[in-house]
Design an enzyme around this catalytic site. Structure first.
Site, PDB file in Angstrom:
ATOM      1  N   ASN A 161      52.209  43.343  44.191  1.00 42.98           N
ATOM      2  CA  ASN A 161      52.391  41.890  44.081  1.00 42.98           C
ATOM      3  C   ASN A 161      52.496  41.397  42.643  1.00 42.98           C
ATOM      4  OD1 ASN A 161      49.654  42.517  43.768  1.00 42.98           O
ATOM      5  ND2 ASN A 161      48.964  40.582  44.661  1.00 42.98           N
ATOM      6  N   GLU A 259      39.644  46.382  42.883  1.00 37.23           N
ATOM      7  CA  GLU A 259      39.943  44.972  43.145  1.00 37.23           C
ATOM      8  C   GLU A 259      40.688  44.916  44.465  1.00 37.23           C
ATOM      9  OE1 GLU A 259      42.620  41.173  41.792  1.00 37.23           O
ATOM     10  OE2 GLU A 259      42.652  42.967  40.536  1.00 37.23           O
ATOM     11  N   CYS A 293      45.817  37.832  46.018  1.00 37.64           N
ATOM     12  CA  CYS A 293      44.498  38.008  46.632  1.00 37.64           C
ATOM     13  C   CYS A 293      43.528  36.906  46.265  1.00 37.64           C
ATOM     14  CB  CYS A 293      43.916  39.368  46.250  1.00 37.64           C
ATOM     15  SG  CYS A 293      43.769  39.635  44.478  1.00 37.64           S
TER      16      CYS A 293
END
Length: 488
Positions: A161, A259, A293
């Site tokens: 992303n 993460e 996210c």
């Protein structure tokens, strides 16, 4: 000046080679085709790297690490600045390839490239700021020193992303602290990483300090995270993959930095500036087509202003411009990354409707001839038990739930397996500070969109991750402590 092959930006598919020990090498294995998610066209092919070449990359990094660690940190920083300068020279070309392979709108792709160069420079500035401690000893005539040293060889596994920035988020702090690194980009968006390596190869960075290998997570990634020569695995991606990496790392007791996902709550109180809240939440939801996210995935709004906020959000969602960013620059969002991503988003909306939710606007596949596009979607009539309020959607979908108090909103926000980011919109400082105290998340944004700063510390709780990135604390994730006792 380095020349990035023009054909890479004119739509002619190119074959890319791994970068190991300062050279581009043939992999001798299969290839992975990289497609433009906006139209399905072939962009290039990367190696599907096998275990032997993974081993070669790790050994190259290991061989280079001892000499790299011996350099003064300020010299290591100088090499990083050469890399950032190269990125700035080719900022337009790099943004173009991100647009094509990830479907990111051009303005955001350009921001990603520029922020990446700035981030590398920021981490280089820490060369003179890496600090240890002097501790008080229990013994006479003894001095205790706590030193920070590099951990060794780092494996950096990237998401799709923000594929370009994540190279820097893992490479820059690793290198400035004296580590070497092996990077594996996502097989969905690897071309920008290979172009990064081409530019890096034109700097004076010693061979073996930075290595790049392509491949699938289940094969290449697995060989990398289970390799006994890796001292730290830093991964950004899904909870499921992160859990698997953590389990695999246990074979060698390798340190992990993860993460992972998020289901970020946004709380809007009745005294909030509703225009500000609507604009910030909308921007947070459609940026990168909702594939972020840390951006708002669920909204809790006080009941008295619920309808007013929904009206403002609906207008913004209806005005959202979407399409193929490789054709049109004037867009707010592009496609989802692939068919699986599109199906996941569509399925989440369908389940919400089956469970009793109402689609205010959007709610279906976009009427475009090709690509993985979904309409920006606003949903009401939800409750805390619905999947849409609990599972990460990772797309341009926003559910809104009314609440009767700040206490209720905080309780609902905290009732989640995720704990990455959160936000609140209010003019009441006491309410804002109460939320900051009681929200169980790594970050809380007050009256602004969810987007972190490089000098902060981007870290999650619960299933959103282990460890963190950015700033001083992110830098020290790439070090180990060494305590020295000096008797004299």
């Amino acid at each position: 000046m380095t020349r990035i092959p023009a054909k890479a930006f004119q739509g002619e598919p190119q074959d890319y080679r791994n970068y190991i020990d300062g050279a581009f090498v043939e992999s001798g294995t299969g290839v992975i085709e990289v497609l433009n998610p906006a139209n399905g066209r072939l962009l290039g092919r990367i190696p599907d790297t096998g275990p032997d070449q993974v081993d070669a990359a790790v050994k190259a990094a290991r061989h280079a690490q001892a000499g790299w660690e011996r350099l003064p940190a300020i010299e290591r920083a100088g090499y990083l600045r050469q890399v950032s300068a190269k990125l700035r020279e080719h900022r337009l070309e790099l943004a173009d390839v991100i647009v094509k392979e990830q479907g990111k709108v051009r303005g955001l792709a350009q921001v990603e490239v520029d922020f990446t160069a700035d981030y590398i420079d920021y981490m280089a500035e820490w060369a003179r700021r890496i600090e240890g401690e002097v501790l008080t000893s229990d013994r006479p005539n003894e001095t205790m020193l706590l030193l920070r040293k590099p951990i060794g060889v780092v494996a950096g596994i990237l998401p799709w992303n923000f594929p370009f920035f994540l190279i820097a988020r893992k490479m820059a702090p690793a290198l400035v602290t004296g580590n070497t690194i092996v990077i594996k980009p996502s097989e969905e968006t690897p071309l920008n990483a290979y172009l990064f390596a081409e530019l890096l190869a034109e700097t004076d960075l010693p061979k073996g300090v930075f290595n790049l290998i392509g491949g699938r997570g289940a094969t290449t990634g697995e060989a990398l995270v289970t390799h006994p020569g890796i001292d730290l695995i830093t991964f950004t991606g899904s909870v499921g993959t992160g859990a698997h990496i953590m389990q695999a790392a246990g074979r060698n007791l390798t340190k992990v930095n993860l993460e992972l996902g998020g289901k970020a709550p946004a709380i809007v109180l009745k005294d909030a500036d509703l225009d500000l809240a609507a604009q910030a939440i909308h921007a947070s939801r459609v940026i990168n087509t909702g594939q972020v996210c840390n951006c708002a995935e669920r909204v809790y709004v006080e009941r008295s202003v619920h309808d007013a906020l929904v009206e403002k959000l609906a207008a913004l969602f209806q005005e959202t411009r979407y399409g193929d960013p490789s054709v049109t620059d004037d867009l707010d969002m592009g496609p989802l990354i692939n068919r699986a991503g599109l199906d996941k988003v569509a399925g989440a909306v369908d389940r919400a409707c089956e469970q009793g939710a109402t689609v205010v606007t959007g709610g279906k596949l976009a009427d475009l001839p090709e690509g993985f596009h979904y309409e920006p979607t606003l949903i009401t009539g939800v409750n805390a038990e619905m999947d849409i309020m609990r599972r990460e959607t990772f797309g341009p979908v926003l559910p809104v739930q009314p609440v009767d108090s700040l206490d209720e909103a905080i309780a609902l926000a905290n009732d989640s397996e995720y704990g990455l980011t959160s936000s609140i919109y209010t003019r009441d400082l006491n309410a804002a500070m109460k939320a900051a105290r009681e929200l169980k998340f790594g970050e809380t944004y007050i009256n602004r969109e969810n987007f972190e700063a490089m000098q902060g510390f981007h870290a999650g709780r619960r299933k959103s991750g282990i460890g963190g990135a950015d700033g001083k604390h992110g830098l020290y994730e790439f070090t180990v402590t060494h305590t020295v006792y000096i008797k004299g």
